[in-house]
Design an enzyme around this catalytic site. Structure first.
Site, PDB file in Angstrom:
ATOM      1  N   ALA A 156       0.806  -1.217   0.000  1.00 24.40           N
ATOM      2  CA  ALA A 156       0.000   0.000   0.000  1.00 24.40           C
ATOM      3  C   ALA A 156       0.840   1.269   0.000  1.00 24.40           C
ATOM      4  O   ALA A 156       0.409   2.303  -0.521  1.00 24.40           O
ATOM      5  CB  ALA A 156      -0.930   0.005   1.220  1.00 24.40           C
ATOM      6  N   TYR A 180      -5.524   5.615  -1.003  1.00 29.95           N
ATOM      7  CA  TYR A 180      -5.916   6.726  -0.144  1.00 29.95           C
ATOM      8  C   TYR A 180      -5.157   7.985  -0.587  1.00 29.95           C
ATOM      9  O   TYR A 180      -4.084   7.882  -1.198  1.00 29.95           O
ATOM     10  CB  TYR A 180      -5.590   6.366   1.310  1.00 29.95           C
ATOM     11  CG  TYR A 180      -6.110   7.335   2.334  1.00 29.95           C
ATOM     12  CD1 TYR A 180      -7.473   7.462   2.566  1.00 29.95           C
ATOM     13  CD2 TYR A 180      -5.238   8.126   3.080  1.00 29.95           C
ATOM     14  CE1 TYR A 180      -7.956   8.361   3.512  1.00 29.95           C
ATOM     15  CE2 TYR A 180      -5.710   9.026   4.022  1.00 29.95           C
ATOM     16  CZ  TYR A 180      -7.063   9.138   4.231  1.00 29.95           C
ATOM     17  OH  TYR A 180      -7.540  10.024   5.155  1.00 29.95           O
ATOM     18  N   ASN A 182      -3.091   9.979   0.594  1.00 31.73           N
ATOM     19  CA  ASN A 182      -1.682  10.185   0.955  1.00 31.73           C
ATOM     20  C   ASN A 182      -0.737   9.227   0.235  1.00 31.73           C
ATOM     21  O   ASN A 182       0.472   9.271   0.456  1.00 31.73           O
ATOM     22  CB  ASN A 182      -1.487  10.068   2.471  1.00 31.73           C
ATOM     23  CG  ASN A 182      -1.805   8.688   3.027  1.00 31.73           C
ATOM     24  OD1 ASN A 182      -2.136   7.762   2.294  1.00 31.73           O
ATOM     25  ND2 ASN A 182      -1.711   8.555   4.335  1.00 31.73           N
ATOM     26  N   LYS A 183      -1.265   8.381  -0.634  1.00 37.45           N
ATOM     27  CA  LYS A 183      -0.414   7.443  -1.357  1.00 37.45           C
ATOM     28  C   LYS A 183       0.163   8.088  -2.622  1.00 37.45           C
ATOM     29  O   LYS A 183      -0.248   9.160  -3.024  1.00 37.45           O
ATOM     30  CB  LYS A 183      -1.218   6.182  -1.719  1.00 37.45           C
ATOM     31  CG  LYS A 183      -1.811   5.452  -0.517  1.00 37.45           C
ATOM     32  CD  LYS A 183      -0.744   5.083   0.509  1.00 37.45           C
ATOM     33  CE  LYS A 183      -1.244   4.103   1.569  1.00 37.45           C
ATOM     34  NZ  LYS A 183      -2.268   4.689   2.459  1.00 37.45           N
ATOM     35  N   HIS A 184       1.115   7.404  -3.258  1.00 35.02           N
ATOM     36  CA  HIS A 184       1.771   7.977  -4.435  1.00 35.02           C
ATOM     37  C   HIS A 184       0.783   8.253  -5.557  1.00 35.02           C
ATOM     38  O   HIS A 184       0.922   9.238  -6.287  1.00 35.02           O
ATOM     39  CB  HIS A 184       2.873   7.032  -4.940  1.00 35.02           C
ATOM     40  CG  HIS A 184       4.107   7.067  -4.108  1.00 35.02           C
ATOM     41  ND1 HIS A 184       4.201   6.417  -2.906  1.00 35.02           N
ATOM     42  CD2 HIS A 184       5.302   7.680  -4.301  1.00 35.02           C
ATOM     43  CE1 HIS A 184       5.408   6.630  -2.392  1.00 35.02           C
ATOM     44  NE2 HIS A 184       6.094   7.395  -3.218  1.00 35.02           N
TER      45      HIS A 184
END
Length: 373
Positions: A156, A180, A182-184
């Site tokens: 994740a 989500y 805040n992910k890459h």
């Protein structure tokens, strides 16, 4: 004074174009064409044959655990230093999480502890790549083969990261990703399950859709699944984000290199900074973490940053110290000193793709002023 959040996504590609297409065509639900396109292109990018898009990363873990037949009384080895989602999926399936400590260098699970935790009840190992460097997964794959165990790879936090040149997420019997914000890359909320096994993929597809039967009366069910479907809107956003992933990864590494250079003095004062690389990969800097020499030092620096309208986020809290699991009778008298140190003293700085250079410079300036530099 401008507020600097921990994370801001970057939405400057085809996001608006694709979302507008969803709205103008009316395809906004889980039946739209962007879903299959996103599944196909993301699984190909990682190097797996099949992708099953779902509503979030935790949903992906729930489905992965059930799809592999993990259930009551089975044991699943996993790190104690992680978000609660993997342990929650194991526990709600009726299985037993068996924990290992982490390393103080890459902050991932200590691979050398795994074999000693394997018993006749062990069914699987959950590998969680934490914060930016990959788990040393080759020894784990060898153990899985030796003891006939399944691997769930939680990638994740490492979109696009590699392990010895292969993409993280291509090693598990089942691998999962979260999207989500805040992910890459993000779909707002969302996740995906990847596998090379057609039967597992079909099982995951069924479980995400309330276990509707492929034939027969539509609303007759023979087992329980979930409504964990991804929408066409989410998939459209994800597709636009995937188109930009190489530039996103480059920006993340530039962010990490800036912090490494400007905050290197903290090492002399007892702080741990992320390792720049391991034997298998360069750090992808999903987040830029700091581990203070004491809890008092951590709180003092966080208070200073907050007063200057700079957000921070604490590290994960250990699974063996989660009150809910204690109430359920898990992990009595267990201690994992490395993970406890990271949980108590660790936090991360603003690390989002939407950060401007001025933001980064202000974060560094405040820290330097606090430390008298």
């Amino acid at each position: 004074m401008k507020f600097i959040p921990v994370n801001t996504p970057l939405l400057n590609g085809n996001e608006l174009k694709y979302l507008t297409e969803c709205i103008t065509t009316g395809w906004i639900s889980s039946e739209g064409p962007f879903i299959k396109e996103f599944e196909t292109k993301f699984s190909a990018y990682i190097g797996q044959k099949y992708g099953v898009a779902v509503s979030n990363g935790s949903a992906a873990l729930d489905i992965a655990v059930k799809a592999l037949g993990i259930g009551t009384g089975d044991e699943v080895i996993m790190p104690t230093f992680t978000i609660i989602s993997p342990a929650q999926s194991v526990v709600t399936a009726g299985a037993i999480p068996v924990l290992v400590d982490c390393s103080l260098t890459d902050w991932n699970m200590n691979v050398t502890e795994i074999e000693g935790k394997i018993t006749a009840k062990t069914k699987a190992i959950i590998v969680v790549h934490v914060y930016g460097l990959p788990v040393d997964i080759e020894p784990i794959l060898s153990l899985a083969k030796k003891y006939n165990l399944k691997i769930i790879e939680d990638a994740a936090e490492v979109h696009g990261q590699t392990y010895n040149g292969q993409k993280c997420g291509c090693f598990g019997d089942v691998s999962i990703f979260s999207f989500y914000p805040n992910k890459h890359i993000t779909t707002g909320e969302g996740g995906i399950i990847l596998t090379n096994n057609q039967a597992i993929a079909e099982r995951c597809q069924k479980l995400r859709n309330l276990c509707f039967e492929p034939e027969g009366p539509r609303f007759v069910h023979y087992e329980l699944g979930w409504n964990y479907r991804m929408t066409n809107l989410q998939a459209a956003l994800g597709l636009a984000q995937l188109e930009q992933i190489d530039s996103f990864l480059s920006k993340k590494r530039q962010l990490g290199e800036f912090y490494q250079k400007e905050l290197s003095f903290l090492k002399d004062e007892g702080f741990l900074l992320p390792e720049k690389s391991s034997a298998q990969a360069e750090n992808i800097y999903w987040v830029f973490g700091l581990v203070a020499p004491s809890e008092k030092e951590k709180e003092g620096l966080i208070d200073c940053l907050n007063q200057n309208k700079i957000a921070t986020r604490p590290f994960f809290w250990c699974m063996h110290e989660q009150p809910i699991f204690k109430q359920m009778g898990f992990f009595e008298k267990e201690s994992f000193p490395n993970a406890e140190k990271l949980a108590r003293r660790g936090f991360y700085l603003p690390s989002g793709l939407g950060l401007e250079n001025d933001d980064l410079e202000r974060v560094v300036s405040v820290i330097k002023q606090y430390k008298g530099k």
